[in-house]
Write a protein that holds these residues in place. Structure first.
Motif, mmCIF file in Angstrom:
data_model
loop_
_atom_site.group_PDB
_atom_site.id
_atom_site.type_symbol
_atom_site.label_atom_id
_atom_site.label_comp_id
_atom_site.label_asym_id
_atom_site.label_seq_id
_atom_site.Cartn_x
_atom_site.Cartn_y
_atom_site.Cartn_z
ATOM 1 N N GLU A 169 0.997 -1.319 0.226
ATOM 2 C CA GLU A 169 -0.212 0.027 -0.023
ATOM 3 C C GLU A 169 0.844 1.192 -0.043
ATOM 4 O O GLU A 169 1.826 1.126 0.646
ATOM 5 C CB GLU A 169 -1.018 0.088 1.131
ATOM 6 C CG GLU A 169 -1.661 -1.175 1.269
ATOM 7 C CD GLU A 169 -2.742 -1.289 2.571
ATOM 8 O OE1 GLU A 169 -3.655 -2.078 2.541
ATOM 9 O OE2 GLU A 169 -2.376 -0.517 3.420
ATOM 10 N N LEU A 204 -7.509 3.198 -1.686
ATOM 11 C CA LEU A 204 -7.467 3.164 -0.204
ATOM 12 C C LEU A 204 -8.438 4.313 0.406
ATOM 13 O O LEU A 204 -8.415 5.469 -0.202
ATOM 14 C CB LEU A 204 -6.273 3.221 0.496
ATOM 15 C CG LEU A 204 -5.202 2.179 0.129
ATOM 16 C CD1 LEU A 204 -3.945 2.288 0.598
ATOM 17 C CD2 LEU A 204 -5.711 0.913 0.422
ATOM 18 N N THR A 212 -3.080 3.889 -3.061
ATOM 19 C CA THR A 212 -3.458 2.786 -3.604
ATOM 20 C C THR A 212 -3.059 1.280 -2.903
ATOM 21 O O THR A 212 -1.813 1.377 -2.451
ATOM 22 C CB THR A 212 -2.739 2.630 -5.121
ATOM 23 O OG1 THR A 212 -3.433 3.694 -5.932
ATOM 24 C CG2 THR A 212 -3.189 1.366 -5.998
ATOM 25 N N GLY A 213 -3.498 0.342 -3.033
ATOM 26 C CA GLY A 213 -3.392 -0.862 -2.383
ATOM 27 C C GLY A 213 -3.249 -1.870 -3.514
ATOM 28 O O GLY A 213 -4.557 -2.189 -4.221
ATOM 29 N N TYR A 259 -2.651 -6.121 -3.996
ATOM 30 C CA TYR A 259 -2.700 -7.299 -3.496
ATOM 31 C C TYR A 259 -2.532 -8.566 -4.144
ATOM 32 O O TYR A 259 -3.189 -8.432 -5.504
ATOM 33 C CB TYR A 259 -3.901 -7.327 -2.399
ATOM 34 C CG TYR A 259 -4.239 -6.162 -1.585
ATOM 35 C CD1 TYR A 259 -3.528 -5.998 -0.264
ATOM 36 C CD2 TYR A 259 -4.961 -5.161 -2.186
ATOM 37 C CE1 TYR A 259 -3.880 -4.750 0.337
ATOM 38 C CE2 TYR A 259 -5.080 -4.007 -1.442
ATOM 39 C CZ TYR A 259 -4.655 -3.889 -0.170
ATOM 40 O OH TYR A 259 -4.888 -2.602 0.718
#
Length: 352
Positions: A286, A335, A340-341, A343
């Motif tokens: 993140e 987020l 920004t995340g 994953y």
């Protein structure tokens, strides 16, 4: 634990089941009238063989099935012989066609894998270009220390009387710094080399730490605060460590690019490694950057899509390819607090 005997046993069990199925179809074809084309179901055997046998194995299986169809036709005593001959020819043509298509599909898959490997290699070289300054910095640090320790060693030995103990300490520092420089070169080589996928049991948290060691100088140069959240007691993951290192490095480089234009005191990265409720191992990076537009979120994992003037648009596309090749998935989200995340989750294999 060596899993090869288990894999060999499974292979032979599959092969035995395949032979039993082919013989069962042939027996049923022999016991029924010639007008009933039971032999055409031998194509199922060929399709199953294509799932785990080599090209030669599929060819031998197709020939064996064709032979069984002919034997069934000759051994069958009931029904119209002419209709039986037509059914036999249809079954043989079906077996040949399915075998040919299966072999062509296998060749296409091998070509796609080779193309993906070349694309991965191009991405690695692109990453090295982006990290050139960090690599030079990491190598220069131990080299500077080696020169300083070497000069100190020389001074201690030139004293009257020579101060051997301090000279030995300086020489030991030279050796330690030489090992540090060697470790940097080894990490660079692990990114550049083009090797076959070699899955092994690894600790994803330890892999993240290795990549962080590689980019620590770059993070300090850009004044980025990093928070690492590693869940304790994670199970081992069966994966190719070199490829996972590349995914982690891609995500970090992407996050660093997102922090351009952000005030130094607000530049922050959070790296998370844990296990989700489904048992999969989850990695997240993140950033506190500018965030994503809806259009960028949809396209960011496509090859050659980039918002950077000098970018190639390969990093995240390659990451998706690697993650999906490991049976996982990768996604991005904006987020709530901004930024920004990105994953990815990787399925947990049975314990070794």
């Amino acid at each position: 634990m060596d899993r090869r005997p288990f894999a060999t046993t499974t292979h032979w069990l599959r092969l035995g089941g395949l032979c039993a199925l082919a013989l069962g179809i042939a027996l049923l074809d022999t016991l029924t009238d010639r007008e009933i084309a039971i032999g055409v179901f031998q194509v199922v055997v060929v399709l199953l063989a294509a799932g785990f046998l080599s090209t030669r194995g599929v060819t031998v299986t197709a020939l064996g099935c064709a032979g069984l169809v002919l034997c069934s036709y000759l051994a069958t005593r009931t029904g119209d012989r002419e209709a039986g001959l037509v059914n036999c020819i249809i079954s043989l043509l079906a077996i040949v066609a399915v075998a040919a298509l299966s072999l062509r599909l296998e060749a296409a898959k091998r070509a796609a894998d080779a193309a993906r490997a070349r694309l991965v290699q191009a991405g690695r070289l692109s990453q090295l270009g982006e990290l050139a300054a960090s690599i030079a910095h990491e190598v220069n640090q131990p080299l500077t220390a080696i020169a300083a320790s070497g000069n100190a060693c020389q001074r201690w030995l030139s004293n009257q009387p020579p101060q051997v103990e301090r000279a030995v300490q300086a020489a030991q520092r030279v050796i330690d710094d030489a090992h540090r420089a060697s470790a940097v070169i080894a990490r660079v080589r692990s990114l550049v080399r083009q090797a076959q996928v070699a899955k092994d049991w690894l600790n994803l948290a330890a892999t993240v730490e290795k990549v962080l060691d590689f980019v620590r100088a770059e993070l300090a140069e850009r004044q980025v605060a990093v928070e690492v959240r590693l869940q304790e007691g994670l199970p081992p993951l069966l994966a190719d460590e070199s490829q996972l290192q590349q995914v982690i490095l891609n995500l970090l480089l992407n996050a660093l690019d997102a922090l351009e234009g952000v005030a130094p005191e607000q530049r922050r990265l959070v790296i998370q490694v844990g296990q989700d409720t489904a048992g999969a191992i989850r990695l997240g990076v993140e950033d506190s950057g500018r965030g994503l537009t809806p259009g960028a979120r949809e396209q960011m994992f496509e090859a050659f899509y980039t918002t950077k003037a000098q970018g190639m648009g390969l990093g995240l596309a390659l990451s998706r390819s690697i993650v999906e090749a490991h049976g996982g998935r990768i996604w991005a989200t904006s987020l709530p607090e901004g930024g920004t995340g990105v994953y990815c989750s990787l399925p947990k294999d049975p314990q070794p």
